[in-house]
Scaffold this active site. Structure first.
Site, PDB file in Angstrom:
ATOM      1  N   LYS A  23       0.860  -1.280  -0.088  1.00 29.11           N
ATOM      2  CA  LYS A  23      -0.009   0.053   0.007  1.00 29.11           C
ATOM      3  C   LYS A  23       0.936   1.310   0.077  1.00 29.11           C
ATOM      4  O   LYS A  23       1.696   1.390   0.884  1.00 29.11           O
ATOM      5  CB  LYS A  23      -0.834  -0.088   1.309  1.00 29.11           C
ATOM      6  N   CYS A  41      -7.540  11.312   1.214  1.00 24.42           N
ATOM      7  CA  CYS A  41      -8.005  10.167   0.235  1.00 24.42           C
ATOM      8  C   CYS A  41      -7.184  10.543  -1.115  1.00 24.42           C
ATOM      9  O   CYS A  41      -7.176  11.429  -1.688  1.00 24.42           O
ATOM     10  CB  CYS A  41      -9.592   9.898  -0.097  1.00 24.42           C
ATOM     11  N   CYS A  43      -7.777   7.537  -3.265  1.00 21.06           N
ATOM     12  CA  CYS A  43      -8.169   6.575  -4.212  1.00 21.06           C
ATOM     13  C   CYS A  43      -9.482   6.951  -4.834  1.00 21.06           C
ATOM     14  O   CYS A  43      -9.974   6.219  -5.788  1.00 21.06           O
ATOM     15  CB  CYS A  43      -8.316   5.274  -3.346  1.00 21.06           C
ATOM     16  N   CYS A  52      -9.719  10.341   3.786  1.00 26.83           N
ATOM     17  CA  CYS A  52      -9.990   9.093   3.569  1.00 26.83           C
ATOM     18  C   CYS A  52     -10.872   8.348   4.712  1.00 26.83           C
ATOM     19  O   CYS A  52     -10.735   8.861   5.903  1.00 26.83           O
ATOM     20  CB  CYS A  52      -8.537   8.472   3.967  1.00 26.83           C
ATOM     21  N   HIS A  56     -10.321   2.656   0.538  1.00 19.02           N
ATOM     22  CA  HIS A  56      -9.117   2.159  -0.346  1.00 19.02           C
ATOM     23  C   HIS A  56      -8.956   0.523  -0.113  1.00 19.02           C
ATOM     24  O   HIS A  56      -8.427  -0.131  -0.914  1.00 19.02           O
ATOM     25  CB  HIS A  56      -7.913   3.016   0.078  1.00 19.02           C
TER      26      HIS A  56
END
Ligand code: FES
Length: 75
Positions: A23, A41, A43, A52, A56
């Protein structure tokens, strides 16, 4: 053309950055933050974007991608 890039279902967001990492997470140290750690975030699937919310994890499992948040850390 609209300039829109249409991605196929299941295609990863990250084509080549640090693909050997499970990751990809980066952090930036800042002096003033309301919380000790603020994840942003990257993603584009968070329900609380730009923060976030952990979405993800589901995205990575479903696609084999390895994206993760940008962590802002209070110094
Ligand atoms: Fe998008 Fe965590 S929800 S990086």
């Amino acid at each position: 053309s609209s300039g829109l890039v249409v991605r196929a279902e299941g295609q990863t967001i990250n084509p080549e950055i640090r693909k050997t990492e499970e990751k990809v997470v980066d952090s930036v140290v800042v002096t003033e933050l309301s919380k000790p750690l603020t994840p942003y975030c990257r993603c584009w699937r968070s329900g609380t974007f730009p923060l976030c919310d952990g979405s993800h994890v589901k995205h990575n499992k479903a696609t084999g991608d390895n994206v993760g948040p940008l962590l802002l850390k209070k110094q």
